[in-house]
Scaffold this motif. Structure first.
Motif, PDB file in Angstrom:
ATOM      1  N   ASP A 556       0.817  -1.209   0.000  1.00 30.58           N
ATOM      2  CA  ASP A 556       0.000   0.000   0.000  1.00 30.58           C
ATOM      3  C   ASP A 556       0.854   1.263   0.000  1.00 30.58           C
ATOM      4  O   ASP A 556       2.097   1.201  -0.044  1.00 30.58           O
ATOM      5  CB  ASP A 556      -0.988   0.002   1.175  1.00 30.58           C
ATOM      6  N   ALA A 557       0.203   2.412   0.071  1.00 29.09           N
ATOM      7  CA  ALA A 557       0.891   3.695  -0.081  1.00 29.09           C
ATOM      8  C   ALA A 557       1.871   3.978   1.041  1.00 29.09           C
ATOM      9  O   ALA A 557       2.790   4.791   0.875  1.00 29.09           O
ATOM     10  CB  ALA A 557      -0.133   4.824  -0.174  1.00 29.09           C
ATOM     11  N   ILE A 558       1.703   3.347   2.194  1.00 27.79           N
ATOM     12  CA  ILE A 558       2.630   3.583   3.303  1.00 27.79           C
ATOM     13  C   ILE A 558       3.638   2.448   3.442  1.00 27.79           C
ATOM     14  O   ILE A 558       4.354   2.366   4.439  1.00 27.79           O
ATOM     15  CB  ILE A 558       1.883   3.803   4.627  1.00 27.79           C
ATOM     16  N   GLY A 559       3.692   1.553   2.450  1.00 28.04           N
ATOM     17  CA  GLY A 559       4.725   0.523   2.431  1.00 28.04           C
ATOM     18  C   GLY A 559       4.353  -0.786   3.094  1.00 28.04           C
ATOM     19  O   GLY A 559       5.203  -1.665   3.242  1.00 28.04           O
ATOM     20  N   GLN A 560       3.072  -0.962   3.483  1.00 25.79           N
ATOM     21  CA  GLN A 560       2.650  -2.215   4.105  1.00 25.79           C
ATOM     22  C   GLN A 560       2.292  -3.250   3.042  1.00 25.79           C
ATOM     23  O   GLN A 560       1.489  -2.944   2.161  1.00 25.79           O
ATOM     24  CB  GLN A 560       1.395  -2.005   4.960  1.00 25.79           C
ATOM     25  N   PRO A 561       2.802  -4.466   3.131  1.00 28.19           N
ATOM     26  CA  PRO A 561       2.258  -5.527   2.274  1.00 28.19           C
ATOM     27  C   PRO A 561       0.815  -5.811   2.666  1.00 28.19           C
ATOM     28  O   PRO A 561       0.459  -5.785   3.850  1.00 28.19           O
ATOM     29  CB  PRO A 561       3.169  -6.731   2.592  1.00 28.19           C
ATOM     30  N   GLN A 602      -3.569   6.025  18.274  1.00 28.30           N
ATOM     31  CA  GLN A 602      -2.245   6.576  17.941  1.00 28.30           C
ATOM     32  C   GLN A 602      -2.329   7.483  16.716  1.00 28.30           C
ATOM     33  O   GLN A 602      -1.717   8.547  16.668  1.00 28.30           O
ATOM     34  CB  GLN A 602      -1.266   5.427  17.673  1.00 28.30           C
ATOM     35  N   GLY A 603      -3.101   7.042  15.723  1.00 31.49           N
ATOM     36  CA  GLY A 603      -3.236   7.853  14.517  1.00 31.49           C
ATOM     37  C   GLY A 603      -3.977   9.148  14.772  1.00 31.49           C
ATOM     38  O   GLY A 603      -3.580  10.214  14.281  1.00 31.49           O
ATOM     39  N   ALA A 628       8.457   0.194  17.340  1.00 34.26           N
ATOM     40  CA  ALA A 628       9.039   0.441  16.008  1.00 34.26           C
ATOM     41  C   ALA A 628       7.983   0.272  14.926  1.00 34.26           C
ATOM     42  O   ALA A 628       7.938   1.047  13.961  1.00 34.26           O
ATOM     43  CB  ALA A 628      10.210  -0.511  15.765  1.00 34.26           C
ATOM     44  N   ALA A 629       7.111  -0.735  15.084  1.00 33.86           N
ATOM     45  CA  ALA A 629       6.065  -0.956  14.088  1.00 33.86           C
ATOM     46  C   ALA A 629       5.058   0.191  14.097  1.00 33.86           C
ATOM     47  O   ALA A 629       4.627   0.671  13.038  1.00 33.86           O
ATOM     48  CB  ALA A 629       5.354  -2.282  14.364  1.00 33.86           C
ATOM     49  N   VAL A 630       4.697   0.670  15.292  1.00 34.27           N
ATOM     50  CA  VAL A 630       3.740   1.780  15.385  1.00 34.27           C
ATOM     51  C   VAL A 630       4.332   3.040  14.757  1.00 34.27           C
ATOM     52  O   VAL A 630       3.647   3.745  13.991  1.00 34.27           O
ATOM     53  CB  VAL A 630       3.365   2.037  16.859  1.00 34.27           C
ATOM     54  N   ASP A 631       5.595   3.323  15.060  1.00 38.22           N
ATOM     55  CA  ASP A 631       6.219   4.525  14.488  1.00 38.22           C
ATOM     56  C   ASP A 631       6.263   4.447  12.970  1.00 38.22           C
ATOM     57  O   ASP A 631       6.064   5.454  12.277  1.00 38.22           O
ATOM     58  CB  ASP A 631       7.636   4.688  15.051  1.00 38.22           C
ATOM     59  N   ALA A 635       4.037   7.109  10.630  1.00 34.75           N
ATOM     60  CA  ALA A 635       4.862   8.186  10.081  1.00 34.75           C
ATOM     61  C   ALA A 635       4.016   9.127   9.231  1.00 34.75           C
ATOM     62  O   ALA A 635       4.265  10.327   9.165  1.00 34.75           O
ATOM     63  CB  ALA A 635       6.005   7.590   9.247  1.00 34.75           C
ATOM     64  N   ASP A 636       2.998   8.591   8.595  1.00 32.56           N
ATOM     65  CA  ASP A 636       2.027   9.388   7.841  1.00 32.56           C
ATOM     66  C   ASP A 636       0.642   8.969   8.314  1.00 32.56           C
ATOM     67  O   ASP A 636       0.039   8.045   7.756  1.00 32.56           O
ATOM     68  CB  ASP A 636       2.194   9.133   6.338  1.00 32.56           C
ATOM     69  N   PRO A 637       0.110   9.620   9.358  1.00 34.50           N
ATOM     70  CA  PRO A 637      -1.168   9.155   9.929  1.00 34.50           C
ATOM     71  C   PRO A 637      -2.320   9.208   8.939  1.00 34.50           C
ATOM     72  O   PRO A 637      -3.155   8.292   8.905  1.00 34.50           O
ATOM     73  CB  PRO A 637      -1.391  10.090  11.121  1.00 34.50           C
ATOM     74  N   PHE A 638      -2.404  10.272   8.117  1.00 30.07           N
ATOM     75  CA  PHE A 638      -3.465  10.317   7.117  1.00 30.07           C
ATOM     76  C   PHE A 638      -3.315   9.158   6.130  1.00 30.07           C
ATOM     77  O   PHE A 638      -4.300   8.533   5.731  1.00 30.07           O
ATOM     78  CB  PHE A 638      -3.441  11.644   6.368  1.00 30.07           C
ATOM     79  N   GLY A 639      -2.071   8.878   5.729  1.00 32.35           N
ATOM     80  CA  GLY A 639      -1.833   7.769   4.818  1.00 32.35           C
ATOM     81  C   GLY A 639      -2.265   6.440   5.422  1.00 32.35           C
ATOM     82  O   GLY A 639      -2.825   5.586   4.726  1.00 32.35           O
ATOM     83  N   TRP A 640      -2.017   6.268   6.736  1.00 30.11           N
ATOM     84  CA  TRP A 640      -2.432   5.018   7.387  1.00 30.11           C
ATOM     85  C   TRP A 640      -3.955   4.903   7.404  1.00 30.11           C
ATOM     86  O   TRP A 640      -4.501   3.848   7.057  1.00 30.11           O
ATOM     87  CB  TRP A 640      -1.882   4.963   8.818  1.00 30.11           C
TER      88      TRP A 640
END
Length: 953
Positions: A556-561, A602-603, A628-631, A635-640
């Motif tokens: 996805d746009a924030i790098g998550q598979p 968090q978001g 580390a996973a949460v950060d 890093a882009d809360p809107f993106g998440w």
């Protein structure tokens, strides 16, 4: 480690292969971490030697080393061999092959102790030997028989069973008038084969022996080519008798082609490109990977038949039966292959390695296509890989075979909708499909475009011509019965999936069953950890992906598979989960939802100020992922939030379905700030309504009050003021009954907005004062700052400019003390009205431009639109149409996109007034008419005839 990367240079080397290289067997639990540390150390050492930092890159699931052909002997060797294949003239081919052989300085991977790399070394040495033999054969045909004798002698010593080398040496000796030595070569080989393998030389070699005895003139040497190969053109080709042995009858073992095969054009083209000997991206091994019933065998059979002309020596087919009760042993498969190649009885060696060596030797000068169907793991496949350049291998597997060196994987998904319909129509018949097209689409939707399911459904209809398509659709549309219905004869979707499950460890089966409970969503990988309640769940997920039961759909746009289960596999997973204890399933669902809730919190904390929408946490559990996973995710809360938008609604529904009302309302309310910023009013309403039904049914007063308050704010945005009033008044009552003073303050403050917009200023002021008193009493500085600004607006509307200034100054100080830049911008926007009233438009515009910059920085389009509306009003007050109109038009378009008809109407009305003042009457009529139509719509909805005042917060 470096050797493993170099063997597959410019290709991704999987983590599993690197672990196998380092430990062979019994890898420690920390193997992955140790490999990562080893790669880091290797990078440092290479960098110290001057290598670029990008030499070794990280890939999903492994690493890749990037090298040019002239930087690695193996790449240069392969490059020269490819050049040799492109040359039409034998002399040029021989020169290129000599350049390739010059890259070698002994055997491959000497002094490296790894059983995995030993297989690679054997393959590379075999490739070198095949290249050497090809070169010597061409040079022999070019009349260089004297020059090749020594090399052929050494080569035969290294490969004492190789009849092709013996044949070339015999011809070379004979042409040098050393007939006796040529016959001795034959006799030594005959005795070796008889004593050690119990076989005689092949008929072509026996024929050559007889021709030497009779001094056949056809064996005479052609005109020799000088050693330099530069003077004169190469001679005509010698007689066919001197060019090599005749091949045995070609093997033709491919299964029958599938008559209803459709589509797959891209996959067929990719396989054809990998098999093309002249293509730069040719790969000798191609693995088609896919889930149960996706059509892997049909695709490979079609591709092999299309490519059969390029493999004139035959096509070998072996079914490895990895998903059966008894997977085929590679030793038995080699025996079957050797028998197909005319080796039988005692001539077949007993040991696996001896059989593999003989198998490779037999194929070394042949152009054969080997098809290995239903492979389970790399160890089952490796002994069956030929080492010859002219051969290629097509493999089907439900599992990624990442340990195969140089293999290319083709990931096969279900059919496209058009392909699925073509397949269904081809089996059922066009007339029946055209009579009930909607039913056909529904059947295909139930089948999920899976070829096996389509074939079963179509077969049922074919065998029951009296059935309408509606009958089948009604039988399979119930998900609980679907798998039972999708069965005909030996074909069954459930059975096909169960074959894959038998190969999985227990934790992977459990993970699959629990994943099925999460619903038809595309999920991030972290959900498996909470599901299984373990921190190392990534390995379990990788197992499911490698087994093609869970599909990696995208990043996805924030790098998550992102991962997804096919609908039919998900249905199987739900069936597997049925026997699990209900408590275990409920706990797993609760853990996943608790992790979603923690991430939502968090978001939201990282978004611009939530204002009146922020609700204090309830009693629902929260599960925190590693920091580390949460950060990384936030890093882009809107993106998440954008990436998880569907899942967040799905999480609310899942909580409702499992009776987790506290989690349901907190998940729904927690996303309101995001929905507010993105103006996602439909998602907002849907989630709140779902959760509201659950909290009301459970008697959850707190949750119900929060959700009603969220819906009240949503109704305000949508100009539905009567509905907003009812929701907010109900929320106030519940807050008072439950002693929720902070919630009461928030709901009363929202009611003041309704009063203000509808022109009841005294009531609005009274409600703001009431809410502010509660906020101060509760010590909530955020709400106090917001309501101080509301007090300033209300006193300004009453014409008390000095009092308004005091309230604005107070609100501004409070917002800055809280370091809340969004709240500061809101106060500045409203402060601008006071400056404008006092006749200071420049100061008003300074405040507005500063506020607009903040809102645009925070990507808050709605507040930016309100600010632009204020800019337009200030310019309009100065009769500056050129300054006002662009700002107002931009604001109107933003309001329209976000469904705010009230303020959109205000923009068009003001633009129309400016047009009229400028004498542009046709535009004035157009813009005022647009405003009036919007106000009439709002009036009809709220049972009022008068246009309401702007609702800018």
């Amino acid at each position: 480690m470096l050797a493993a990367l170099l063997v597959d240079a410019n290709n991704m080397v999987a983590m599993e292969r690197l672990v196998a290289v380092m430990w062979d067997e019994n890898a420690p639990a920390t193997a992955v971490r140790q490999v990562q540390d080893a790669v880091s150390g290797l990078r440092r050492n290479l960098a110290a030697c001057g290598a670029p930092g990008s030499l070794i890159s990280t890939r999903r699931g492994g690493y890749e080393i990037h090298l040019a052909p002239d930087q690695l002997d193996l790449l240069e060797f392969d490059h020269e061999r490819r050049l040799a294949q492109r040359h039409a003239a034998p002399l040029e081919t021989a020169v290129a092959l000599r350049r390739a052989l010059a890259c070698w300085r002994g055997d491959a991977l000497v002094d490296i102790s790894s059983r995995v790399l030993e297989i690679d070394a054997a393959r590379l040495n075999e490739k070198r030997a095949a290249t050497h033999k090809q070169c010597l054969s061409i040079e022999l045909d070019l009349g260089r028989h004297r020059e090749v004798i020594d090399e052929l002698t050494v080569l035969l010593r290294e490969h004492p069973y190789d009849e092709h080398v013996a044949e070339h040496l015999m011809v070379a000796l004979y042409r040098c008038r050393r007939q006796g030595e040529a016959l001795q070569v034959y006799e030594r080989l005959r005795r070796t084969l008889a004593d050690e393998l119990g076989v005689d030389p092949a008929p072509p070699l026996q024929a050559l022996h007889q021709r030497i005895l009779t001094a056949d003139p056809a064996l005479a040497a052609p005109v020799p080519v000088p050693a330099g190969g530069l003077s004169g053109a190469p001679p005509d080709s010698p007689d066919a008798a001197a060019t090599g042995p005749a091949m045995a009858m070609p093997v033709r073992q491919l299964p029958l082609d599938v008559s209803d095969f459709v589509g797959r054009a891209e996959a067929l083209a990719e396989i054809a490109g990998l098999l093309d000997r002249s293509a730069p991206n040719r790969a000798p091994v191609a693995v088609v990977v896919g889930g149960p019933g996706v059509g892997k065998s049909s695709l490979v059979t079609r591709a092999a038949r299309l490519a059969s002309a390029d493999f004139p020596d035959g096509q070998l087919y072996l079914n490895l039966a990895a998903t059966s009760d008894e997977p085929r042993d590679p030793g038995l498969m080699l025996a079957e292959a050797l028998r197909a190649l005319s080796i039988a009885g005692s001539a077949i060696p007993n040991g696996l390695f001896e059989r593999a060596a003989l198998y490779r030797s037999l194929l070394v000068d042949r152009r054969m296509l080997v098809v290995l169907d239903d492979a389970g793991h790399a160890d089952q496949v490796l002994p069956l890989l030929p080492g010859a350049d002219g051969c290629a291998v097509l493999i089907t597997s439900r599992t990624l075979l990442t340990q195969l060196p140089g293999a290319r994987h083709i990931d096969l998904d279900v059919l496209s909708p058009a392909e699925a319909r073509e397949m269904f129509t081809g089996i059922v018949g066009r007339r029946r499909v055209e009579q009930e097209p909607a039913e056909a689409d529904a059947i295909l939707d139930c089948c999920g475009n899976l070829p096996l399911a389509i074939r079963i459904a179509s077969g049922k209809l074919t065998g029951r011509p009296a059935w309408s398509l509606r009958v089948l659709r009604e039988r399979i549309e119930d998900e609980s019965r679907r798998l039972a219905e999708l069965r005909i004869g030996d074909l069954s979707v459930r059975a096909s999936v169960e074959l894959s499950l038998r190969l999985l460890p227990a934790d992977a089966v459990r993970a699959l069953s629990l994943l099925g409970l999460l619903g038809p969503y595309t999920l991030p990988g972290w959900v498996v950890g909470p599901l299984l309640d373990r921190s190392d769940a990534e390995e379990v997920l990788d197992t499911l992906v490698d087994a093609s039961l869970v599909r990696l759909t995208a990043t996805d746009a924030i790098g998550q598979p992102r991962y997804r289960l096919h609908d039919l596999i998900r249905t199987c997973a739900v069936e597997i989960a049925a026997p699990l204890p209900a408590t275990d399933k409920r706990n797993a669902i609760t853990r996943v939802l608790s992790a979603w809730l923690e991430l939502v919190g968090q978001g939201t904390d990282r978004l611009p100020a939530a204002g009146l929408l922020a609700a204090a946490p309830g009693s629902a559990p929260r599960l925190r992922l590693p920091a580390a996973a949460v950060d990384r995710l936030m890093a882009d809360p809107f993106g998440w939030f954008d990436a998880e938008r569907d899942n967040l609604l799905g999480a609310v529904k899942l909580a409702v379905d499992w009776g987790l009302d506290e989690l349901a309302w907190e998940l729904a309310a927690g996303t309101a700030t995001y929905y507010d910023h993105r103006c996602l009013y439909q998602d907002w309403q849907h989630g709140h309504r779902l959760a509201l039904d659950a909290t009301e049914a459970a008697g959850n007063m707190r949750g119900t009050s929060v959700l009603l308050r969220g819906l009240g704010q949503l109704h305000i945005y949508q100009d539905e003021f009567d509905r907003a009033t009812r929701a907010l008044e109900s929320s106030v009552r519940l807050c008072r009954d439950g002693g929720d003073r902070r919630g009461e303050a928030l709901s009363v403050a929202m009611l003041s907005t309704v009063s203000r917009v509808q022109g009841r200023d005294d009531e609005a002021l009274e409600r703001v004062e009431q809410a502010l008193a509660i906020a101060v009493g509760e010590g909530d500085r955020h709400i106090e700052a917001q309501l101080s600004c509301s007090m300033a607006v209300m006193t300004l509307m009453q014409g008390k400019l000095d009092d308004a200034e005091l309230w604005f100054d107070r609100a501004l100080r409070q917002a800055r003390a809280l370091d809340d830049e969004h709240r500061v911008a809101v106060v500045l926007r409203r402060f601008s009205r006071l400056h404008d009233r006092r006749g200071d438009p420049d100061e008003a515009l300074r405040c507005l431009w500063q506020a607009l910059a903040t809102f645009e920085k925070l990507a808050d389009e709605r507040c930016a639109a309100y600010t632009l509306l204020e800019v337009g009003r200030v310019y309009a007050g100065q009769r500056d149409r050129d300054g006002a109109s662009p700002a107002l038009e931009r604001a109107a378009h933003l309001f329209h996109r976000h469904g705010d008809r009230q303020d959109e109407a205000a923009c068009w009305q003001l633009i129309g007034d400016l047009d009229a003042a400028a004498g542009i009457h046709h535009l004035a009529h157009q813009h005022r008419g647009r405003a009036m139509r919007l106000w009439q719509t709002i009036g009809d909805m709220n049972q009022t005839n008068a246009p309401a005042r702007p609702s800018s917060p």
